[in-house]
Enzyme design. Structure first.
Site, PDB file in Angstrom:
ATOM      1  N   THR A   1       0.755  -1.219   0.108  1.00  0.00           N
ATOM      2  CA  THR A   1      -0.077  -0.019  -0.005  1.00  0.00           C
ATOM      3  C   THR A   1       0.825   1.223   0.267  1.00  0.00           C
ATOM      4  O   THR A   1       1.921   1.440   0.690  1.00  0.00           O
ATOM      5  CB  THR A   1      -0.947  -0.110   1.265  1.00  0.00           C
ATOM      6  OG1 THR A   1      -1.813  -1.031   1.271  1.00  0.00           O
ATOM      7  CG2 THR A   1      -1.874   1.218   1.371  1.00  0.00           C
ATOM      8  N   GLY A   2       0.344   2.412  -0.558  1.00  0.00           N
ATOM      9  CA  GLY A   2       1.026   3.639  -0.632  1.00  0.00           C
ATOM     10  C   GLY A   2       1.420   4.209  -2.117  1.00  0.00           C
ATOM     11  O   GLY A   2       1.050   3.518  -3.078  1.00  0.00           O
ATOM     12  N   SER A   3       2.131   5.112  -2.278  1.00  0.00           N
ATOM     13  CA  SER A   3       2.288   5.763  -3.481  1.00  0.00           C
ATOM     14  C   SER A   3       3.372   4.953  -4.320  1.00  0.00           C
ATOM     15  O   SER A   3       3.016   4.836  -5.440  1.00  0.00           O
ATOM     16  CB  SER A   3       2.400   7.270  -3.358  1.00  0.00           C
ATOM     17  OG  SER A   3       3.877   7.407  -2.433  1.00  0.00           O
TER      18      SER A   3
ATOM     19  N   ASP B   1       6.254  -4.080  -1.477  1.00  0.00           N
ATOM     20  CA  ASP B   1       5.781  -2.943  -0.668  1.00  0.00           C
ATOM     21  C   ASP B   1       6.684  -1.962  -0.449  1.00  0.00           C
ATOM     22  O   ASP B   1       7.926  -2.242  -0.672  1.00  0.00           O
ATOM     23  CB  ASP B   1       5.059  -3.394   0.755  1.00  0.00           C
ATOM     24  CG  ASP B   1       4.006  -2.593   1.290  1.00  0.00           C
ATOM     25  OD1 ASP B   1       3.746  -1.312   0.650  1.00  0.00           O
ATOM     26  OD2 ASP B   1       3.695  -2.863   2.396  1.00  0.00           O
TER      27      ASP B   1
ATOM     28  N   ALA C   1       8.207   1.442   2.126  1.00  0.00           N
ATOM     29  CA  ALA C   1       8.496   1.624   3.420  1.00  0.00           C
ATOM     30  C   ALA C   1       8.566   3.352   3.668  1.00  0.00           C
ATOM     31  O   ALA C   1       8.939   3.861   3.019  1.00  0.00           O
ATOM     32  CB  ALA C   1       9.751   0.804   3.816  1.00  0.00           C
ATOM     33  N   ASP C   2       8.380   3.517   4.941  1.00  0.00           N
ATOM     34  CA  ASP C   2       8.569   4.922   5.562  1.00  0.00           C
ATOM     35  C   ASP C   2      10.251   5.042   5.997  1.00  0.00           C
ATOM     36  O   ASP C   2      10.666   5.979   5.709  1.00  0.00           O
ATOM     37  CB  ASP C   2       7.653   5.167   6.505  1.00  0.00           C
ATOM     38  CG  ASP C   2       6.626   4.942   6.173  1.00  0.00           C
ATOM     39  OD1 ASP C   2       5.898   5.497   5.332  1.00  0.00           O
ATOM     40  OD2 ASP C   2       5.589   4.226   6.896  1.00  0.00           O
TER      41      ASP C   2
ATOM     42  N   GLY D   1       0.625   5.034   5.790  1.00  0.00           N
ATOM     43  CA  GLY D   1      -0.590   4.969   5.132  1.00  0.00           C
ATOM     44  C   GLY D   1      -1.667   4.042   5.890  1.00  0.00           C
ATOM     45  O   GLY D   1      -2.753   3.816   5.202  1.00  0.00           O
TER      46      GLY D   1
ATOM     47  N   GLU E   1      -0.455  -5.288   5.967  1.00  0.00           N
ATOM     48  CA  GLU E   1       0.958  -5.427   5.420  1.00  0.00           C
ATOM     49  C   GLU E   1       1.660  -6.322   6.330  1.00  0.00           C
ATOM     50  O   GLU E   1       2.256  -7.157   5.668  1.00  0.00           O
ATOM     51  CB  GLU E   1       1.565  -4.167   5.491  1.00  0.00           C
ATOM     52  CG  GLU E   1       0.727  -2.953   4.580  1.00  0.00           C
ATOM     53  CD  GLU E   1       1.483  -1.620   4.813  1.00  0.00           C
ATOM     54  OE1 GLU E   1       1.272  -0.996   3.851  1.00  0.00           O
ATOM     55  OE2 GLU E   1       1.978  -1.261   5.617  1.00  0.00           O
TER      56      GLU E   1
ATOM     57  N   LYS F   1      14.365   7.106   2.178  1.00  0.00           N
ATOM     58  CA  LYS F   1      14.012   6.064   3.041  1.00  0.00           C
ATOM     59  C   LYS F   1      15.052   5.218   3.863  1.00  0.00           C
ATOM     60  O   LYS F   1      14.727   4.682   4.877  1.00  0.00           O
ATOM     61  CB  LYS F   1      12.831   5.078   2.519  1.00  0.00           C
ATOM     62  CG  LYS F   1      11.840   5.780   1.637  1.00  0.00           C
ATOM     63  CD  LYS F   1      10.820   6.483   2.418  1.00  0.00           C
ATOM     64  CE  LYS F   1       9.582   6.978   1.720  1.00  0.00           C
ATOM     65  NZ  LYS F   1       8.568   6.221   0.971  1.00  0.00           N
TER      66      LYS F   1
HETATM   67  C1  5RP Z   1       1.628   2.162   4.079  1.00  0.00           C
HETATM   68  C2  5RP Z   1       3.007   1.945   4.106  1.00  0.00           C
HETATM   69  C3  5RP Z   1       3.632   2.491   2.867  1.00  0.00           C
HETATM   70  O1  5RP Z   1       4.506   1.284   2.564  1.00  0.00           O
HETATM   71  C4  5RP Z   1       4.742   3.434   3.457  1.00  0.00           C
HETATM   72  O2  5RP Z   1       3.891   4.505   4.125  1.00  0.00           O
HETATM   73  C5  5RP Z   1       5.245   4.169   2.318  1.00  0.00           C
HETATM   74  O3  5RP Z   1       4.640   4.835   1.343  1.00  0.00           O
HETATM   75  P1  5RP Z   1       4.998   5.605   0.112  1.00  0.00           P
HETATM   76  O4  5RP Z   1       5.313   4.514  -0.712  1.00  0.00           O
HETATM   77  O5  5RP Z   1       3.870   6.444  -0.197  1.00  0.00           O
HETATM   78  O6  5RP Z   1       6.131   6.620   0.529  1.00  0.00           O
HETATM   79  O7  5RP Z   1       3.571   1.318   5.102  1.00  0.00           O
HETATM   80  O8  5RP Z   1       0.904   1.683   5.320  1.00  0.00           O
END
Ligand code: 5RP
Length: 219
Positions: free
Chosen positions: A28-30, A81, A83-84, A97, A103, A121
């Site tokens: 999930t996420g951009s 996926d 990550a932050d 997100g 996740e 990141k």
């Molecule tokens: C969502 C997440 C996302 O993977 C994380 O926030 C990264 O998001 P983005 O790809 O938008 O930078 O853990 O719950």
């Protein structure tokens, strides 16, 4: 090169990790959204996907990719996926997100976790990004007090309700030098559903988007 271009590049690179004819796990996420859009171009070559959020499920379905419930699947060859934050041991902070619980569940079933992230990141020590914790609504104040005792500054993400009907507490001011231990301590707090600390299930592969191109790292 802007952050979105870097995200797009790592998402594209992750398509190489998608095996033919199988069901894969999707985050999930951009960055994950760029991956889903890329997956659309090869939808005939996969059986389908398990999504880690309602938002990703809608995006996958919009591209005509068949969705599977995790209960129908015993194992996933790969989970892709974002990550932050991610550290040198591939432990991650996730949940920006608010999709951290699904996740963590979906990635637990995957043989390989491919993390797709832009260079911002990658960190030495996790914790500059506030650590999301999903909490049963009734337990919000009690969990906040327990988190403060662990040394963090809990902030309720007001107005956000997760796909599971719970709330998010973002924990600020942490310097996470022992991610495994902190994940265990958070799991012990009654009322915590999941923390966004992925130390016991770190990534296996990191695709990092940099100005010099996509860098690949394996654990
Ligand atoms: C969502 C997440 C996302 O993977 C994380 O926030 C990264 O998001 P983005 O790809 O938008 O930078 O853990 O719950």
């Amino acid at each position: 090169m802007n952050q979105d271009t870097l995200k797009q590049q790592v998402a594209q690179a992750a398509l190489e990790y998608v095996p033919e004819g199988q069901i894969i796990g999707v985050g999930t996420g951009s960055t994950a959204n760029f991956f889903i859009d890329g997956l659309a171009g090869m939808r005939e070559r996969i059986r389908g996907a398990v999504a880690s959020s309602d938002a990703s499920a809608r995006r996958l379905a919009g591209h005509g990719i068949r969705l599977f419930d995790l209960n129908e699947v015993e194992e996933l060859p790969v989970y892709v996926d974002g990550a932050d934050e991610i550290d040198a041991s591939f432990a991650m902070i996730k949940g920006g997100g608010a999709a951290l619980t699904r996740e963590k569940i979906v990635s637990a079933v995957a043989r390989r976790f491919v993390c797709i992230a832009d260079a911002s990141k990658k960190v030495e020590v996790l914790g500059r990004f506030p650590l999301p914790v999903e909490v049963i609504p009734l337990a919000r104040a009690q969990v906040s007090r327990a988190i403060a005792l662990l040394g963090g500054r809990p902030v309720w993400r007001e107005g956000v309700v997760t796909d599971n009907g719970n709330v998010i507490i973002d924990v600020h001011d942490l310097r996470i030098t022992e991610p495994l231990k902190l994940e265990e301590s958070l799991n012990q707090i009654v009322g915590v559903v999941t923390s966004g600390l992925f130390a016991h299930r770190p990534a296996d592969v990191l695709l990092l988007g940099t100005a010099e191109g996509v860098k690949r790292f394996e654990r």
